[in-house]
Scaffold this motif. Sequence first.
Motif, PDB file in Angstrom:
ATOM      1  N   LEU A 103       0.891   5.002   7.317  1.00  0.00           N
ATOM      2  CA  LEU A 103       0.607   4.242   8.535  1.00  0.00           C
ATOM      3  C   LEU A 103       1.556   3.056   8.675  1.00  0.00           C
ATOM      4  O   LEU A 103       2.033   2.750   9.780  1.00  0.00           O
ATOM      5  N   ALA A 104       1.846   2.383   7.569  1.00  0.00           N
ATOM      6  CA  ALA A 104       2.753   1.238   7.608  1.00  0.00           C
ATOM      7  C   ALA A 104       4.175   1.677   7.957  1.00  0.00           C
ATOM      8  O   ALA A 104       4.902   0.954   8.645  1.00  0.00           O
ATOM      9  N   THR A 105       4.563   2.872   7.504  1.00  0.00           N
ATOM     10  CA  THR A 105       5.895   3.389   7.826  1.00  0.00           C
ATOM     11  C   THR A 105       6.010   3.697   9.312  1.00  0.00           C
ATOM     12  O   THR A 105       7.041   3.410   9.940  1.00  0.00           O
ATOM     13  N   VAL A 106       4.971   4.262   9.883  1.00  0.00           N
ATOM     14  CA  VAL A 106       4.961   4.521  11.330  1.00  0.00           C
ATOM     15  C   VAL A 106       5.073   3.204  12.092  1.00  0.00           C
ATOM     16  O   VAL A 106       5.847   3.084  13.066  1.00  0.00           O
ATOM     17  N   ALA A 107       4.319   2.192  11.656  1.00  0.00           N
ATOM     18  CA  ALA A 107       4.384   0.883  12.305  1.00  0.00           C
ATOM     19  C   ALA A 107       5.771   0.262  12.139  1.00  0.00           C
ATOM     20  O   ALA A 107       6.302  -0.372  13.070  1.00  0.00           O
ATOM     21  N   TYR A 108       6.355   0.425  10.978  1.00  0.00           N
ATOM     22  CA  TYR A 108       7.705  -0.082  10.692  1.00  0.00           C
ATOM     23  C   TYR A 108       8.723   0.512  11.669  1.00  0.00           C
ATOM     24  O   TYR A 108       9.512  -0.219  12.291  1.00  0.00           O
ATOM     25  N   ASP A 109       8.707   1.822  11.837  1.00  0.00           N
ATOM     26  CA  ASP A 109       9.681   2.471  12.713  1.00  0.00           C
ATOM     27  C   ASP A 109       9.428   2.146  14.180  1.00  0.00           C
ATOM     28  O   ASP A 109      10.370   1.942  14.949  1.00  0.00           O
ATOM     29  N   ALA A 110       8.155   2.087  14.557  1.00  0.00           N
ATOM     30  CA  ALA A 110       7.825   1.756  15.943  1.00  0.00           C
ATOM     31  C   ALA A 110       8.280   0.333  16.282  1.00  0.00           C
ATOM     32  O   ALA A 110       8.819   0.081  17.373  1.00  0.00           O
ATOM     33  N   ALA A 169      -2.902  -5.587   4.832  1.00  0.00           N
ATOM     34  CA  ALA A 169      -4.203  -5.671   5.508  1.00  0.00           C
ATOM     35  C   ALA A 169      -5.057  -4.434   5.254  1.00  0.00           C
ATOM     36  O   ALA A 169      -6.237  -4.538   4.900  1.00  0.00           O
ATOM     37  N   LEU A 170      -4.473  -3.249   5.440  1.00  0.00           N
ATOM     38  CA  LEU A 170      -5.258  -2.022   5.291  1.00  0.00           C
ATOM     39  C   LEU A 170      -5.588  -1.721   3.830  1.00  0.00           C
ATOM     40  O   LEU A 170      -6.686  -1.244   3.527  1.00  0.00           O
ATOM     41  N   THR A 171      -4.651  -1.993   2.922  1.00  0.00           N
ATOM     42  CA  THR A 171      -4.938  -1.765   1.506  1.00  0.00           C
ATOM     43  C   THR A 171      -6.079  -2.668   1.054  1.00  0.00           C
ATOM     44  O   THR A 171      -7.009  -2.228   0.357  1.00  0.00           O
ATOM     45  N   ARG A 172      -6.037  -3.919   1.458  1.00  0.00           N
ATOM     46  CA  ARG A 172      -7.112  -4.840   1.100  1.00  0.00           C
ATOM     47  C   ARG A 172      -8.447  -4.375   1.669  1.00  0.00           C
ATOM     48  O   ARG A 172      -9.456  -4.351   0.966  1.00  0.00           O
ATOM     49  N   ARG A 173      -8.424  -3.982   2.934  1.00  0.00           N
ATOM     50  CA  ARG A 173      -9.670  -3.567   3.593  1.00  0.00           C
ATOM     51  C   ARG A 173     -10.260  -2.327   2.925  1.00  0.00           C
ATOM     52  O   ARG A 173     -11.448  -2.292   2.602  1.00  0.00           O
ATOM     53  N   VAL A 195      -5.253   5.747  -1.487  1.00  0.00           N
ATOM     54  CA  VAL A 195      -5.239   4.687  -0.469  1.00  0.00           C
ATOM     55  C   VAL A 195      -3.811   4.255  -0.169  1.00  0.00           C
ATOM     56  O   VAL A 195      -3.414   4.121   0.998  1.00  0.00           O
ATOM     57  N   GLY A 196      -3.019   4.065  -1.217  1.00  0.00           N
ATOM     58  CA  GLY A 196      -1.638   3.644  -1.023  1.00  0.00           C
ATOM     59  C   GLY A 196      -0.824   4.653  -0.240  1.00  0.00           C
ATOM     60  O   GLY A 196       0.021   4.286   0.588  1.00  0.00           O
ATOM     61  N   ALA A 197      -1.076   5.939  -0.467  1.00  0.00           N
ATOM     62  CA  ALA A 197      -0.334   6.977   0.241  1.00  0.00           C
ATOM     63  C   ALA A 197      -0.659   6.963   1.734  1.00  0.00           C
ATOM     64  O   ALA A 197       0.244   7.018   2.581  1.00  0.00           O
ATOM     65  N   VAL A 198      -1.942   6.882   2.062  1.00  0.00           N
ATOM     66  CA  VAL A 198      -2.343   6.883   3.474  1.00  0.00           C
ATOM     67  C   VAL A 198      -1.869   5.615   4.168  1.00  0.00           C
ATOM     68  O   VAL A 198      -1.295   5.657   5.274  1.00  0.00           O
ATOM     69  N   PHE A 205       2.465  -0.401  -4.340  1.00  0.00           N
ATOM     70  CA  PHE A 205       1.781  -1.653  -3.996  1.00  0.00           C
ATOM     71  C   PHE A 205       0.296  -1.572  -4.333  1.00  0.00           C
ATOM     72  O   PHE A 205      -0.262  -2.482  -4.962  1.00  0.00           O
ATOM     73  N   ALA A 206      -0.348  -0.484  -3.927  1.00  0.00           N
ATOM     74  CA  ALA A 206      -1.787  -0.355  -4.136  1.00  0.00           C
ATOM     75  C   ALA A 206      -2.156  -0.276  -5.614  1.00  0.00           C
ATOM     76  O   ALA A 206      -3.214  -0.768  -6.023  1.00  0.00           O
ATOM     77  N   VAL A 207      -1.294   0.329  -6.414  1.00  0.00           N
ATOM     78  CA  VAL A 207      -1.580   0.478  -7.839  1.00  0.00           C
ATOM     79  C   VAL A 207      -1.274  -0.811  -8.609  1.00  0.00           C
ATOM     80  O   VAL A 207      -2.060  -1.242  -9.460  1.00  0.00           O
ATOM     81  N   VAL A 208      -0.169  -1.444  -8.306  1.00  0.00           N
ATOM     82  CA  VAL A 208       0.269  -2.613  -9.074  1.00  0.00           C
ATOM     83  C   VAL A 208      -0.518  -3.875  -8.704  1.00  0.00           C
ATOM     84  O   VAL A 208      -0.901  -4.659  -9.580  1.00  0.00           O
ATOM     85  N   VAL A 209      -0.770  -4.073  -7.418  1.00  0.00           N
ATOM     86  CA  VAL A 209      -1.415  -5.311  -6.959  1.00  0.00           C
ATOM     87  C   VAL A 209      -2.932  -5.149  -7.017  1.00  0.00           C
ATOM     88  O   VAL A 209      -3.513  -4.395  -6.225  1.00  0.00           O
ATOM     89  N   ARG A 210      -3.549  -5.847  -7.931  1.00  0.00           N
ATOM     90  CA  ARG A 210      -4.990  -5.675  -8.128  1.00  0.00           C
ATOM     91  C   ARG A 210      -5.794  -6.157  -6.928  1.00  0.00           C
ATOM     92  O   ARG A 210      -6.764  -5.524  -6.514  1.00  0.00           O
ATOM     93  N   HIS A 211      -5.405  -7.313  -6.374  1.00  0.00           N
ATOM     94  CA  HIS A 211      -6.117  -7.872  -5.222  1.00  0.00           C
ATOM     95  C   HIS A 211      -5.130  -8.026  -4.063  1.00  0.00           C
ATOM     96  O   HIS A 211      -4.547  -9.095  -3.861  1.00  0.00           O
ATOM     97  N   PRO A 212      -4.916  -6.970  -3.292  1.00  0.00           N
ATOM     98  CA  PRO A 212      -3.918  -7.018  -2.214  1.00  0.00           C
ATOM     99  C   PRO A 212      -4.344  -7.931  -1.066  1.00  0.00           C
ATOM    100  O   PRO A 212      -5.535  -8.057  -0.769  1.00  0.00           O
ATOM    101  N   THR A 213      -3.351  -8.575  -0.453  1.00  0.00           N
ATOM    102  CA  THR A 213      -3.556  -9.392   0.745  1.00  0.00           C
ATOM    103  C   THR A 213      -2.385  -9.143   1.684  1.00  0.00           C
ATOM    104  O   THR A 213      -1.395  -8.513   1.310  1.00  0.00           O
ATOM    105  N   VAL A 214      -2.504  -9.662   2.890  1.00  0.00           N
ATOM    106  CA  VAL A 214      -1.407  -9.525   3.854  1.00  0.00           C
ATOM    107  C   VAL A 214      -0.144 -10.193   3.316  1.00  0.00           C
ATOM    108  O   VAL A 214       0.958  -9.623   3.397  1.00  0.00           O
ATOM    109  N   TRP A 215      -0.289 -11.394   2.738  1.00  0.00           N
ATOM    110  CA  TRP A 215       0.892 -12.123   2.266  1.00  0.00           C
ATOM    111  C   TRP A 215       1.552 -11.414   1.087  1.00  0.00           C
ATOM    112  O   TRP A 215       2.776 -11.409   0.960  1.00  0.00           O
TER     113      TRP A 215
END
Length: 235
Positions: A95-102, A213-217, A88-91, A157-167
Amino acid sequence: MATLAAVSRSAGAQQEGAAVGALSPRLRVVLGAVGLGTGAALVVHILTKVSLALAALVLVVGVVTAFVLVVRRLDERRRADVLHRVRVGAVVGLLATVAYDASRYGFVALLQLSFKPFHAFELFGQAVLGQDAAAPAAFAVGTLYHVANGVGFGIAFAVVVRHPTVWKGIAWAMVLEVSMIALYPSWMQLQAIGELAEVSVVGHVVYGTVLGALTRRWLSVTDSAAVAAGTELRS
């Protein structure tokens, strides 16, 4: 090695009491480091001038080896959870990197800034291939390295943060932002430091928002499915 052995023993100990599904924070940090190899290598290169290719090879091999050794000690359920979080973190990191550059490109274009948002890509490539590398090759390799960083940060982020949120995603992105502002200006020999800060803050806020957002979802969806499956098995 003593520390790694202790962590590995801790992983084995957590197999006792299978009703407790969560990994310890210490284990999460150790496992999450698997995504930080390329980013750490860049820091080493900037601070010491060691070849980026060499630093990346040593650090990536090191963190992947540690990850494999620890994961092998986990029970099947926890191992599956960790590997799922890596996927999940890789995907999401991609996507977040694409959004970052855009977002950075759009911000620079909108305000007609002089800052070149993708200049660092060529520097990454030169750090890997050598200063004499052709510009197209350096840019291509540097782009891949940049994407690898973004994907790796997503995995961490996905591995370390047990309950991810946007913040939490934005907070993680701000840690990356501070590191970037501390290291990049002198390395890139930038004059427009103010523009770098503006562009990078926008990009990292977008990166963190998408990541959180996406990791949490996606983790929530799969966790719900796992709970449902477990309920059916018990009934």
